[in-house]
Structures are given as structure tokens and as C-alpha cells.
Design a protein around this motif. Structure first.
Motif, PDB file in Angstrom:
ATOM      1  N   ILE A  59     -94.385 -29.501 -23.958  1.00 23.09           N
ATOM      2  CA  ILE A  59     -94.942 -30.556 -23.099  1.00 23.09           C
ATOM      3  C   ILE A  59     -94.236 -30.558 -21.744  1.00 23.09           C
ATOM      4  O   ILE A  59     -94.863 -30.729 -20.696  1.00 23.09           O
ATOM      5  CB  ILE A  59     -94.802 -31.938 -23.768  1.00 23.09           C
ATOM      6  CG1 ILE A  59     -95.638 -31.998 -25.058  1.00 23.09           C
ATOM      7  CG2 ILE A  59     -95.248 -33.044 -22.817  1.00 23.09           C
ATOM      8  CD1 ILE A  59     -95.487 -33.309 -25.810  1.00 23.09           C
TER       9      ILE A  59
ATOM     10  N   GLU B 180     -95.327 -38.079 -22.772  1.00 23.53           N
ATOM     11  CA  GLU B 180     -95.222 -37.010 -21.769  1.00 23.53           C
ATOM     12  C   GLU B 180     -94.133 -37.326 -20.745  1.00 23.53           C
ATOM     13  O   GLU B 180     -93.359 -36.452 -20.364  1.00 23.53           O
ATOM     14  CB  GLU B 180     -96.558 -36.806 -21.052  1.00 23.53           C
ATOM     15  CG  GLU B 180     -96.503 -35.680 -20.019  1.00 23.53           C
ATOM     16  CD  GLU B 180     -97.871 -35.294 -19.483  1.00 23.53           C
ATOM     17  OE1 GLU B 180     -97.948 -34.308 -18.730  1.00 23.53           O
ATOM     18  OE2 GLU B 180     -98.853 -35.970 -19.837  1.00 23.53           O
TER      19      GLU B 180
ATOM     20  N   GLY C 266     -97.217 -29.256 -19.938  1.00 21.36           N
ATOM     21  CA  GLY C 266     -97.977 -30.502 -19.899  1.00 21.36           C
ATOM     22  C   GLY C 266     -98.714 -30.823 -21.191  1.00 21.36           C
ATOM     23  O   GLY C 266     -99.003 -29.937 -22.003  1.00 21.36           O
ATOM     24  N   SER C 267     -99.038 -32.092 -21.395  1.00 17.61           N
ATOM     25  CA  SER C 267     -99.660 -32.559 -22.638  1.00 17.61           C
ATOM     26  C   SER C 267    -101.078 -32.017 -22.816  1.00 17.61           C
ATOM     27  O   SER C 267    -101.515 -31.749 -23.938  1.00 17.61           O
ATOM     28  CB  SER C 267     -99.687 -34.090 -22.681  1.00 17.61           C
ATOM     29  OG  SER C 267    -100.459 -34.614 -21.619  1.00 17.61           O
TER      30      SER C 267
END
Length: 331
Positions: free
Chosen positions: A250, A184, A254-255
Motif C-alpha cells: 500500500i 492508507e 497505493g490502495s
């Protein structure tokens, strides 16, 4: 911000569609046209070649010293082991069962955050984790029940194979969650091709060890177009394009949110498996899928409360120092 959010969601949606169809396509290739090891080599070594060829036409930044370990681990564990175990799971298991299990990465992302990043999830997130595991347990314990077979020995063999496939699938989802978490940071620093060419290289190196075990591939002895179209789809769409799409996803959303899209994978995998005649949808699979979706909803609500609570705490801590004290106002 809104544009980036839209792009991130669109990218991961297309990638998940590719991955869902990939479950059925890979199952169709094994073992009639290719061995599991053969597909692993095609995806990782072929993917690495495509990434490096693409990088010749794009400007790539220099990797910072502190990110090399993340790229090595992301490639060797997050990518190689994920694809290796995932493809082996399809060799043994039912494609619909495997696709349901592949919805578990958000659970493992949360658990890794608790264990390694010392995060404190909201209680509802824990509920979501437990509920999701119950759904996965139904898939595993019900393996073989929904598979037809008139002979007891054949039924036993099928159930045993499904169990092995389900276990391999669970371990592969842990590896994918690891991939999302460890990469990330670098994803937000580098362009996709800059990072992916190294990640795929570090995944292709251990894949080369499998070459002696993949010398015989029936696909090389056929003139039929279908298996070649399927392997081309796996290489270009599932491996090359999909991983290109994951990186901006990502970056923008975001992850955790990226991993949540895994819950759509069974939908596309089930549709493609049924249309290709590889499996039949059973009510137990629908129940398991529904339970895991409930777990996802609990997890999402809990995550929303946690982030809201964190934001409020930060805002309060920023305001508190500037608040006059009794002693200062008395002067």
C-alpha cells in the motif's frame, strides 16, 4: 521510485498467492477439522499474539492522536468483519465462487472514494464497476447450477447454501475495501509492525466473544499432520506474513493498485481447489471471471485517464497565474 514500485508489486503478489491458496485450505478444514468460529479465533487472536511478540524485537513509533480512530475502525470493521464474513462464506459456498467474488474490492474502493472522499471517477471507471457487478451477479445467480446432485432436495440445499455464501463474501469484500481505504494514510506514516499490532489487537477483541461458540474443535483429537499443517499455513503465511506484505505494498503502490491484485485470487484459488479435489471448474465460473477481468481493465484504463487529467489540471493551474495579462503587458 522504480525499486519501491517493484517491491510493492512483489509483496502484494505473494500475499495474493497465499490468500488464493487459503480459500481452498480453509474450505478443507471446515467442518471436518475446525469450525468457522475456531478458524476466526486462530487467525485474529493468534495473529495479534504474533504481531505483539514480533513488536518486542522491533522499534515501534508512537501512534499519533488523529490516527487512533482509523486503527480502531480498521481493526474492528476492516479486519474482524472481513475475516469473520469471509470464513463464514466458505462454510456455505463453493471455494471457486467465493474467490471470484473476492475480486470485487477495487470496485468498492472506487465507490467509497466517490461517496466519502468526493472523488470523480472517469466514465470508464463507472463502466468497469457495472461490468464487474455483472460478473458477480452471474456467480450468485448461477450458484448451485454447476454443482452435481441427483436428489432435488440436496440440490436445493446446495444452491441455497451457495447463495448465503456468495452474499457473505460480497459483504466481506466491502469490509476489505474499507480496510484498504481507511488505513492508507497510517500505512504511509508507520512501519508495518507499528500499525499491525494495534489493528490486530482491535480485531482480536471482538473475536474473543466467539470463544464460547468454538469449544469443540475436532483438530484437537487427531494425530494427523495435514490439518495441523493447514492451520499453521493459515496462521503464519496467510495471516502473519501476508498482512506484513500488504502494508509496504500500500505504501509503495497505493490502495487502488493493491486492491486490483485481488483479480488474481481466483486463479490461485481455482488451481488449489482443483488440485485438492474440493471443486470442479465450470464454464459459468470462467465466463464470470472473464467478465470481471474486463471490468478490471475498464477500471484501470479509466483510472489512468483520471489521474492524467488531474495531473494536467494541476500543471495548468500552476502555469496560469504566471501568464502575463493584457493589462499588465500594456504598461
Amino acid at each position: 521510485m522504480k525499486k519501491g514500485f517493484f517491491i510493492g508489486n512483489l509483496c502484494i503478489l505473494i500475499a495474493v498467492i497465499f490468500w488464493g491458496v487459503n480459500v481452498s485450505v480453509t474450505k478443507a478444514l471446515i467442518p471436518e477439522w475446525m469450525t468457522a468460529y475456531g478458524i476466526i479465533i486462530v487467525r485474529l487472536v493468534g495473529g495479534a499474539i504474533l504481531m505483539w511478540l514480533t513488536s518486542l524485537f522491533m522499534k515501534c513509533a508512537k501512534i499519533q492522536k488523529g490516527d487512533w480512530l482509523k486503527l480502531i475502525l480498521g481493526g474492528a470493521i476492516g479486519l474482524f468483519l472481513f475475516i469473520f464474513l469471509f470464513i463464514l462464506s466458505l462454510k456455505y459456498g463453493n471455494p471457486i465462487d467465493i474467490s471470484i467474488i473476492m475480486t470485487l474490492p477495487p470496485v468498492f474502493v472506487i465507490l467509497m472514494g466517490v461517496i466519502f472522499l468526493k472523488q470523480r471517477p472517469y466514465w470508464l471507471e463507472y463502466v468497469g464497476v457495472v461490468v464487474s457487478f455483472i460478473g458477480a451477479a452471474i456467480v450468485i445467480l448461477g450458484g448451485g447450477i454447476h454443482h452435481e446432485g441427483t436428489h432435488e432436495a440436496i440440490h436445493h440445499y446446495t444452491a441455497k447454501g451457495n447463495l448465503i455464501g456468495d452474499i457473505l463474501a460480497i459483504v466481506s469484500t466491502i469490509c476489505y475495501a474499507f480496510y484498504l481505504v481507511i488505513l492508507e494514510g497510517p500505512t504511509k506514516t508507520y512501519k508495518p509492525i507499528t500499525m499491525l499490532r494495534w489493528v490486530f489487537l482491535f480485531s482480536a477483541i471482538p473475536a474473543l466473544v466467539l470463544i464460547p461458540f468454538a469449544t469443540h474443535q475436532p483438530i484437537f483429537h487427531t494425530a494427523k499432520a495435514v490439518p495441523w499443517i493447514e492451520i499453521a499455513f493459515i496462521l503464519f503465511c496467510v495471516t502473519f506474513i501476508a498482512y506484513f506484505l500488504v502494508e509496504p505494498a500500500i505504501k509503495y503502490i497505493g490502495s487502488e493498485l493493491v486492491s486490483i491484485y485481488q483479480y488474481l485470487l481466483p486463479v490461485f484459488a481455482t488451481i488449489s481447489a482443483v488440485l485438492m479435489g474440493l471443486a470442479k471448474l465450470h464454464w459459468l465460473q470462467v465466463v464470470a471471471m472473464g467478465i470481471i477481468v474486463v471490468g478490471m481493465i475498464c477500471t484501470n484504463i479509466g483510472k489512468k485517464y483520471r489521474k492524467q487529467s488531474t495531473t494536467n489540471d494541476v500543471a495548468q493551474s500552476a502555469v496560469t497565474p504566471s501568464t502575463p495579462t493584457a493589462s499588465s503587458t500594456s504598461n
